[in-house]
Design an enzyme around this catalytic site. Structure first.
Site, mmCIF file in Angstrom:
data_model
loop_
_atom_site.group_PDB
_atom_site.id
_atom_site.type_symbol
_atom_site.label_atom_id
_atom_site.label_comp_id
_atom_site.label_asym_id
_atom_site.label_seq_id
_atom_site.Cartn_x
_atom_site.Cartn_y
_atom_site.Cartn_z
ATOM 1 N N ASP A 1 33.461 37.885 49.107
ATOM 2 C CA ASP A 1 33.795 36.610 48.468
ATOM 3 C C ASP A 1 33.715 35.404 49.401
ATOM 4 O O ASP A 1 34.110 34.312 49.027
ATOM 5 C CB ASP A 1 35.199 36.692 47.852
ATOM 6 N N GLU A 2 33.216 35.597 50.628
ATOM 7 C CA GLU A 2 33.152 34.474 51.572
ATOM 8 C C GLU A 2 31.768 34.379 52.195
ATOM 9 O O GLU A 2 31.153 35.396 52.483
ATOM 10 C CB GLU A 2 34.155 34.682 52.718
#
Ligand SMILES: [Mg+2]
Length: 416
Positions: free
Chosen positions: A105-106
């Protein structure tokens, strides 16, 4: 020229993605738990309301519901997580080819060369946030800075759905008051060591004596001192660390023992439809069909066969799966089955050109494709049970289940 680096962090990723298909849970505490049927399943992720109620990742379902009786519990949705992660990466690629994933998610983006085209770092960050919100239905926080470590701290600074700019002028004011553990690479052991020397904030670390730090922490002491002072110059390393889906399968434990071929056929039909829909959603086709049959004594029998062409159509998956079952019948020795799984592996992109075999009926394949796509659209609009095969009504007890999704995720380059 100074670099412009963005760090994009999607907020409460697992819970947010899982909640997209449950708008009724928007204002409720939600936890994603493994093995939801079992009380010893654990909390894998939670939304901010659950966090506010004291729910911790790693707590058991029993502990969590005791603490928060109205907690809504959802199972993990691995396919959806991968799909959103991949789509986010496609958005980032519209602004730069220098994208480095850090977990699912990053990502870091080096947009230094894109400013003339898209505006300054903050403008790009805001546009990416808007697109993630509108196109993916989740929110993200973005840090904009001149180095990776400060960009990451920026994305943590204000959440959810916010942009924070960390400059050479404001980093002392914004980042130095933060606890030292907010700095990348400061884990618990380092934090405790630093605490013994009265170093509890990023600023205290930055202002501490470099030689003393090195004697305390060795080489990493000097590195941390540099990070705290904004001297990190590590490049954004493009990677394709998006995990690939290796197989898509569905299984079920039947409500009663399966004696007849007809029972197995109905069960396999529901499983094949679910597998096919998931393949189409991922724009994938499979080249191999596998089945797994487990009898009431929990003995398992597996079979697999290649398909003449890669497919994501339920009819073709069902045909192959049922044929495999028929071949396996002698080995089952008349013992009734308890659970059935249908799985498709050797996945390829839907657009990959297929090598057609001679006995392949392409006209029939295309007709079937149109039918299944139409049914997808109807089900998306009117619900999963709006269109069903008449055949399934012959045994509603057997066919009325929601298939259990399973998928093998293969991280091509697991983030450190
Ligand atoms: Mg996140």
């Amino acid at each position: 020229m100074e670099s412009v680096i963005l760090h994009v962090d999607m907020n409460n990723f697992f819970a947010s993605v899982s909640c997209r298909s449950h708008p009724e849970l928007r204002n409720k505490p939600v936890a994603i738990c493994g093995d939801t049927e079992k009380r010893h399943g654990i909390v894998l992720a939670k939304n901010s309301l659950a966090k506010m109620r004291g729910i911790k990742t790693g707590a058991t379902v029993g502990e969590a519901t005791l603490l928060c009786p109205d907690l809504c519990i959802l199972p993990p949705a691995p396919d959806e997580y991968l799909s959103v992660s991949r789509k986010a990466r496609q958005i980032y690629n519209d602004y730069t080819s220098q994208v480095e994933s850090f977990g699912i998610d990053e990502c870091w983006l080096d947009v230094s060369a894109s400013l003339r085209l898209f505006g300054d770092g903050v403008a790009i960050a805001n546009e990416i946030r808007r697109r993630i919100r509108e196109e993916l239905g989740v929110t993200a926080s973005v840090g904009v800075s001149y180095n990776k470590v400060f960009a990451k701290m920026g994305s943590d600074y204000k959440k959810p759905d916010a942009t924070t700019l960390i400059t050479e002028e404001n980093y002392r004011e914004l980042l130095w008051p933060l606890p030292v553990s907010d700095l990348l690479f400061v884990g618990r052991a380092t934090r405790e060591k630093l605490h013994l020397f009265g170093i509890d904030t990023v600023g205290a670390l930055a202002r501490s004596d470099l030689r003393q730090l090195v004697s305390l922490l060795g080489k990493s002491g000097a590195e941390l001192w540099q990070l705290a002072n904004g001297l990190d110059r590590s490049p954004v390393c493009s990677n394709e660390s998006i995990p690939q889906i290796k197989s898509i399968g569905n299984s079920t434990t039947a409500p009663r023992d399966l004696f007849e071929a007809e029972d197995v056929f109905i069960t396999m039909r529901v499983l094949a439809e679910s597998v096919a829909l998931r393949l189409r959603t991922e724009q994938l086709c499979g080249c191999t069909v596998q089945i797994e049959l487990r009898n009431k004594y929990l003995h398992t029998c597996s079979r697999q066969c290649p398909l003449s062409v890669p497919t994501n159509l339920s009819e073709e998956i069902l045909g192959a799966a049922f044929e495999l079952y028929q071949q396996a019948v002698p080995d089952l020795r008349g013992i009734p089955l308890r659970s059935v799984a249908v799985r498709v592996t050797n996945l390829v992109s839907e657009d990959a050109p297929a090598q057609l075999s001679l006995d392949f009926d392409s006209e029939r394949h295309e007709r079937q494709q149109t039918i299944e796509r139409t049914v997808d659209t109807l089900r998306a609009r009117f619900g999963a049970f709006s269109v069903r095969r008449a055949h399934l009504y012959t045994d509603p007890e057997l066919s009325g289940f929601t298939p259990k999704a399973e998928s093998l995720i293969h991280p091509t380059d697991a983030p450190k």
